[in-house]
Design a protein around this motif. Structure first.
Motif, PDB file in Angstrom:
ATOM      1  N   LEU A   1     -55.024 -68.194 -86.881  1.00  0.00           N
ATOM      2  CA  LEU A   1     -53.560 -68.143 -86.969  1.00  0.00           C
ATOM      3  C   LEU A   1     -53.116 -68.932 -88.194  1.00  0.00           C
ATOM      4  CD1 LEU A   1     -51.168 -67.009 -85.278  1.00  0.00           C
ATOM      5  CD2 LEU A   1     -50.952 -69.284 -84.273  1.00  0.00           C
ATOM      6  N   PRO A   2     -52.329 -68.330 -89.088  1.00  0.00           N
ATOM      7  CA  PRO A   2     -51.912 -69.027 -90.304  1.00  0.00           C
ATOM      8  C   PRO A   2     -51.128 -70.299 -89.999  1.00  0.00           C
ATOM      9  CG  PRO A   2     -51.494 -66.666 -90.489  1.00  0.00           C
ATOM     10  CD  PRO A   2     -51.878 -66.925 -89.059  1.00  0.00           C
ATOM     11  N   GLU A   3     -51.237 -71.240 -90.919  1.00  0.00           N
ATOM     12  CA  GLU A   3     -50.509 -72.501 -90.776  1.00  0.00           C
ATOM     13  C   GLU A   3     -49.007 -72.223 -90.687  1.00  0.00           C
ATOM     14  OE1 GLU A   3     -50.020 -76.800 -93.120  1.00  0.00           O
ATOM     15  OE2 GLU A   3     -51.403 -75.259 -93.877  1.00  0.00           O
ATOM     16  N   GLY A   4     -48.351 -72.915 -89.789  1.00  0.00           N
ATOM     17  CA  GLY A   4     -46.916 -72.735 -89.610  1.00  0.00           C
ATOM     18  C   GLY A   4     -46.553 -71.792 -88.490  1.00  0.00           C
ATOM     19  N   MET A   5     -47.529 -71.066 -87.930  1.00  0.00           N
ATOM     20  CA  MET A   5     -47.266 -70.177 -86.811  1.00  0.00           C
ATOM     21  C   MET A   5     -47.666 -70.862 -85.506  1.00  0.00           C
ATOM     22  SD  MET A   5     -48.377 -66.407 -88.285  1.00  0.00           S
ATOM     23  CE  MET A   5     -47.559 -65.533 -86.944  1.00  0.00           C
ATOM     24  N   SER A   6     -47.041 -70.448 -84.409  1.00  0.00           N
ATOM     25  CA  SER A   6     -47.264 -71.106 -83.127  1.00  0.00           C
ATOM     26  C   SER A   6     -47.180 -70.098 -81.992  1.00  0.00           C
ATOM     27  CB  SER A   6     -46.212 -72.202 -82.894  1.00  0.00           C
ATOM     28  OG  SER A   6     -46.268 -72.690 -81.560  1.00  0.00           O
ATOM     29  N   CYS A   7     -48.061 -70.268 -81.002  1.00  0.00           N
ATOM     30  CA  CYS A   7     -48.011 -69.419 -79.806  1.00  0.00           C
ATOM     31  C   CYS A   7     -46.739 -69.656 -79.001  1.00  0.00           C
ATOM     32  CB  CYS A   7     -49.241 -69.660 -78.928  1.00  0.00           C
ATOM     33  SG  CYS A   7     -50.784 -69.006 -79.611  1.00  0.00           S
ATOM     34  N   PHE A   8     -46.065 -70.773 -79.227  1.00  0.00           N
ATOM     35  CA  PHE A   8     -44.808 -71.023 -78.520  1.00  0.00           C
ATOM     36  C   PHE A   8     -43.656 -70.225 -79.114  1.00  0.00           C
ATOM     37  CE2 PHE A   8     -46.443 -75.305 -76.887  1.00  0.00           C
ATOM     38  CZ  PHE A   8     -46.624 -74.812 -75.609  1.00  0.00           C
ATOM     39  N   ASN A   9     -43.839 -69.645 -80.276  1.00  0.00           N
ATOM     40  CA  ASN A   9     -42.866 -68.704 -80.841  1.00  0.00           C
ATOM     41  C   ASN A   9     -43.184 -67.334 -80.231  1.00  0.00           C
ATOM     42  OD1 ASN A   9     -41.914 -66.543 -82.531  1.00  0.00           O
ATOM     43  ND2 ASN A   9     -41.498 -68.034 -84.147  1.00  0.00           N
TER      44      ASN A   9
ATOM     45  N   VAL B   1     -40.288 -77.250 -77.399  1.00  0.00           N
ATOM     46  CA  VAL B   1     -38.891 -77.471 -77.768  1.00  0.00           C
ATOM     47  C   VAL B   1     -38.740 -77.466 -79.287  1.00  0.00           C
ATOM     48  CG1 VAL B   1     -37.006 -79.164 -77.758  1.00  0.00           C
ATOM     49  CG2 VAL B   1     -38.272 -78.689 -75.654  1.00  0.00           C
ATOM     50  N   GLU B   2     -39.684 -78.099 -79.977  1.00  0.00           N
ATOM     51  CA  GLU B   2     -39.623 -78.143 -81.439  1.00  0.00           C
ATOM     52  C   GLU B   2     -39.729 -76.737 -82.036  1.00  0.00           C
ATOM     53  OE1 GLU B   2     -41.783 -82.550 -81.834  1.00  0.00           O
ATOM     54  OE2 GLU B   2     -42.878 -80.701 -82.360  1.00  0.00           O
ATOM     55  N   VAL B   3     -40.635 -75.933 -81.486  1.00  0.00           N
ATOM     56  CA  VAL B   3     -40.824 -74.572 -82.001  1.00  0.00           C
ATOM     57  C   VAL B   3     -39.590 -73.724 -81.719  1.00  0.00           C
ATOM     58  CG1 VAL B   3     -42.180 -72.455 -81.722  1.00  0.00           C
ATOM     59  CG2 VAL B   3     -43.335 -74.668 -81.859  1.00  0.00           C
ATOM     60  N   GLN B   4     -39.054 -73.852 -80.521  1.00  0.00           N
ATOM     61  CA  GLN B   4     -37.857 -73.076 -80.183  1.00  0.00           C
ATOM     62  C   GLN B   4     -36.666 -73.487 -81.034  1.00  0.00           C
ATOM     63  OE1 GLN B   4     -37.602 -73.752 -75.921  1.00  0.00           O
ATOM     64  NE2 GLN B   4     -38.745 -71.874 -75.476  1.00  0.00           N
ATOM     65  N   SER B   5     -36.597 -74.761 -81.408  1.00  0.00           N
ATOM     66  CA  SER B   5     -35.517 -75.216 -82.285  1.00  0.00           C
ATOM     67  C   SER B   5     -35.689 -74.658 -83.688  1.00  0.00           C
ATOM     68  CB  SER B   5     -35.488 -76.753 -82.337  1.00  0.00           C
ATOM     69  OG  SER B   5     -35.218 -77.297 -81.060  1.00  0.00           O
ATOM     70  N   GLN B   6     -36.944 -74.503 -84.108  1.00  0.00           N
ATOM     71  CA  GLN B   6     -37.218 -73.982 -85.446  1.00  0.00           C
ATOM     72  C   GLN B   6     -36.957 -72.483 -85.531  1.00  0.00           C
ATOM     73  OE1 GLN B   6     -41.167 -74.898 -86.804  1.00  0.00           O
ATOM     74  NE2 GLN B   6     -40.842 -74.037 -88.847  1.00  0.00           N
ATOM     75  N   TRP B   7     -37.255 -71.754 -84.434  1.00  0.00           N
ATOM     76  CA  TRP B   7     -37.059 -70.305 -84.399  1.00  0.00           C
ATOM     77  C   TRP B   7     -36.227 -69.932 -83.161  1.00  0.00           C
ATOM     78  CZ3 TRP B   7     -42.241 -71.912 -85.591  1.00  0.00           C
ATOM     79  CH2 TRP B   7     -42.647 -71.633 -86.903  1.00  0.00           C
ATOM     80  N   PRO B   8     -34.951 -70.265 -83.145  1.00  0.00           N
ATOM     81  CA  PRO B   8     -34.145 -70.048 -81.932  1.00  0.00           C
ATOM     82  C   PRO B   8     -33.939 -68.573 -81.590  1.00  0.00           C
ATOM     83  CG  PRO B   8     -32.748 -70.711 -83.766  1.00  0.00           C
ATOM     84  CD  PRO B   8     -34.162 -70.884 -84.234  1.00  0.00           C
ATOM     85  N   ASP B   9     -34.091 -67.686 -82.559  1.00  0.00           N
ATOM     86  CA  ASP B   9     -33.822 -66.266 -82.315  1.00  0.00           C
ATOM     87  C   ASP B   9     -35.092 -65.441 -82.126  1.00  0.00           C
ATOM     88  OD1 ASP B   9     -31.047 -66.713 -82.625  1.00  0.00           O
ATOM     89  OD2 ASP B   9     -31.245 -66.577 -84.812  1.00  0.00           O
ATOM     90  N   ALA B  10     -36.243 -66.096 -82.039  1.00  0.00           N
ATOM     91  CA  ALA B  10     -37.508 -65.366 -81.905  1.00  0.00           C
ATOM     92  C   ALA B  10     -37.583 -64.679 -80.545  1.00  0.00           C
ATOM     93  CB  ALA B  10     -38.687 -66.320 -82.068  1.00  0.00           C
ATOM     94  N   THR B  11     -38.072 -63.443 -80.521  1.00  0.00           N
ATOM     95  CA  THR B  11     -38.160 -62.667 -79.290  1.00  0.00           C
ATOM     96  C   THR B  11     -39.526 -62.003 -79.190  1.00  0.00           C
ATOM     97  OG1 THR B  11     -37.240 -60.686 -80.351  1.00  0.00           O
ATOM     98  CG2 THR B  11     -35.687 -62.187 -79.253  1.00  0.00           C
ATOM     99  N   ILE B  12     -39.806 -61.479 -78.013  1.00  0.00           N
ATOM    100  CA  ILE B  12     -41.016 -60.713 -77.762  1.00  0.00           C
ATOM    101  C   ILE B  12     -40.610 -59.362 -77.191  1.00  0.00           C
ATOM    102  CG2 ILE B  12     -41.363 -61.562 -75.389  1.00  0.00           C
ATOM    103  CD1 ILE B  12     -44.390 -61.664 -76.061  1.00  0.00           C
ATOM    104  N   SER B  13     -41.378 -58.331 -77.468  1.00  0.00           N
ATOM    105  CA  SER B  13     -41.021 -56.993 -76.996  1.00  0.00           C
ATOM    106  C   SER B  13     -41.072 -56.940 -75.476  1.00  0.00           C
ATOM    107  CB  SER B  13     -41.992 -55.951 -77.575  1.00  0.00           C
ATOM    108  OG  SER B  13     -41.979 -55.963 -78.973  1.00  0.00           O
ATOM    109  N   PRO B  14     -39.989 -56.529 -74.824  1.00  0.00           N
ATOM    110  CA  PRO B  14     -40.017 -56.437 -73.354  1.00  0.00           C
ATOM    111  C   PRO B  14     -40.846 -55.265 -72.866  1.00  0.00           C
ATOM    112  CG  PRO B  14     -37.910 -55.660 -74.188  1.00  0.00           C
ATOM    113  CD  PRO B  14     -38.656 -56.204 -75.367  1.00  0.00           C
ATOM    114  N   GLN B  15     -40.973 -54.230 -73.693  1.00  0.00           N
ATOM    115  CA  GLN B  15     -41.771 -53.053 -73.349  1.00  0.00           C
ATOM    116  C   GLN B  15     -42.530 -52.595 -74.589  1.00  0.00           C
ATOM    117  OE1 GLN B  15     -38.771 -50.335 -71.839  1.00  0.00           O
ATOM    118  NE2 GLN B  15     -39.179 -50.940 -69.729  1.00  0.00           N
ATOM    119  N   ARG B  16     -43.682 -51.988 -74.363  1.00  0.00           N
ATOM    120  CA  ARG B  16     -44.505 -51.519 -75.471  1.00  0.00           C
ATOM    121  C   ARG B  16     -45.160 -50.195 -75.098  1.00  0.00           C
ATOM    122  NH1 ARG B  16     -47.056 -55.615 -78.526  1.00  0.00           N
ATOM    123  NH2 ARG B  16     -48.236 -53.877 -79.441  1.00  0.00           N
TER     124      ARG B  16
END
Length: 288
Positions: free
Chosen positions: A110-118, A237-252
């Motif tokens: 996983l590249p630096e700066g990315m997080s599974c919490f995003n 909390v830190e990750v969510q503050s950094q990317w407050p609008d990040a989402t995951i696909s509800p359906q695929r």
């Protein structure tokens, strides 16, 4: 007799299903709790891995990985058991089975700066894992994924569930429709996550087999709770503050993978057992 046999297939039974064990595992301060039917093997084989009470997920020892492909994943197993399915006419002979495995998985690529919490980054991690288990494992029957993708938030933890199935080979007598795997995954920190796996070897007709094995899976997953460690909660909390609008696909919908060309590797020359010579569907790339 045919009606009785049909009823057997519709309504199998599983030893211990209604008398599950309550299991708690401490994963470096994050606590996973779930109820599991006891291991059962009519041949007397013991479970491969009885539940481990406490695991240091940051200790590099005990992790195993798959060097295939361009993404690096490593895993450490903390539960592994099997359950057999029976019908009233089958006596001591099982008509199917479910293998359950629970692992902590670490993604090292996983590249630096990315997080599974995003949530968006976590979906990319799962996409890369599915590709690794699909086109980057071309020596095994082609797979279709994700099937029945869904997401759920439990105890403030994001869980992603999906299935991987064998591609339809056109054989009307194939058992493939009742032989598939289900997964439930949730983050533990930036680079670690839990993956719960249900590997099903069902019977025909697949409609009834799948209904039963999925009911077992759902019963287990409905019992699951995860409480993140203080460190993990703070990091989340830190990750969510950094990317407050990040989402995951509800359906695929499943990918339309085209499997690569490959050959057997020459291990005497230091090659891997499987060498991919040409990709047709390119491995997914990570992006911030």
């Amino acid at each position: 007799m045919l009606k009785r046999l049909f009823a057997t297939r519709k309504h199998p039974c599983m030893p211990g299903l209604n008398t599950p064990e309550h299991i708690t595992v401490n994963l470096s301060g994050s606590v996973l709790s779930l109820k599991l039917p006891p291991h059962y093997s009519s041949d007397g084989f013991e479970a491969h891995c009885e539940p481990i009470d406490t695991m240091n997920i940051y200790d590099p020892t005990g992790y195993s990985g798959d060097p295939m492909g361009t993404a690096v994943f490593n895993r450490k197993r903390f539960i592994s058991r099997a359950w057999e399915l029976f019908g009233p006419l089958t006596r001591l002979r099982n008509i199917g089975s479910i293998s359950f495995v629970a692992v902590v998985e670490r993604i090292d690529s996983l590249p630096e700066g990315m997080s599974c919490f995003n949530p968006n980054h976590f979906e990319q991690v799962i996409n890369r894992l599915m590709f690794k288990m699909g086109p980057e494992t071309p020596q095994i029957d082609p797979k279709v994924a994700p099937v029945n993708w869904c997401t759920e938030v439990k105890n403030d933890c994001l869980w992603v569930c999906y299935e991987m199935r064998k591609a339809n080979d056109g054989d009307p007598n194939s058992f493939a429709p009742s032989q598939f795997s289900s997964y439930a995954v949730t983050p533990l920190d930036d680079h670690h996550y839990i993956r719960l796996m249900f590997h099903n070897l069902g019977y025909k007709p697949a409609e009834y087999s799948n209904r039963f094995v999925n009911s077992v899976r759902d019963k287990v997953l409905n019992s699951v709770t995860l409480t993140l460690s203080e460190y993990a909660q703070q990091r989340k909390v830190e990750v969510q503050s950094q990317w407050p609008d990040a989402t995951i696909s509800p359906q695929r919908q499943p990918y339309n993978w085209v499997y690569p060309e490959w050959r057997d590797g020459d291990t005497n020359k230091g090659e891997r057992h499987v060498v991919i010579t040409q990709y047709h569907t390119q491995p997914p790339k990570f992006h911030l």
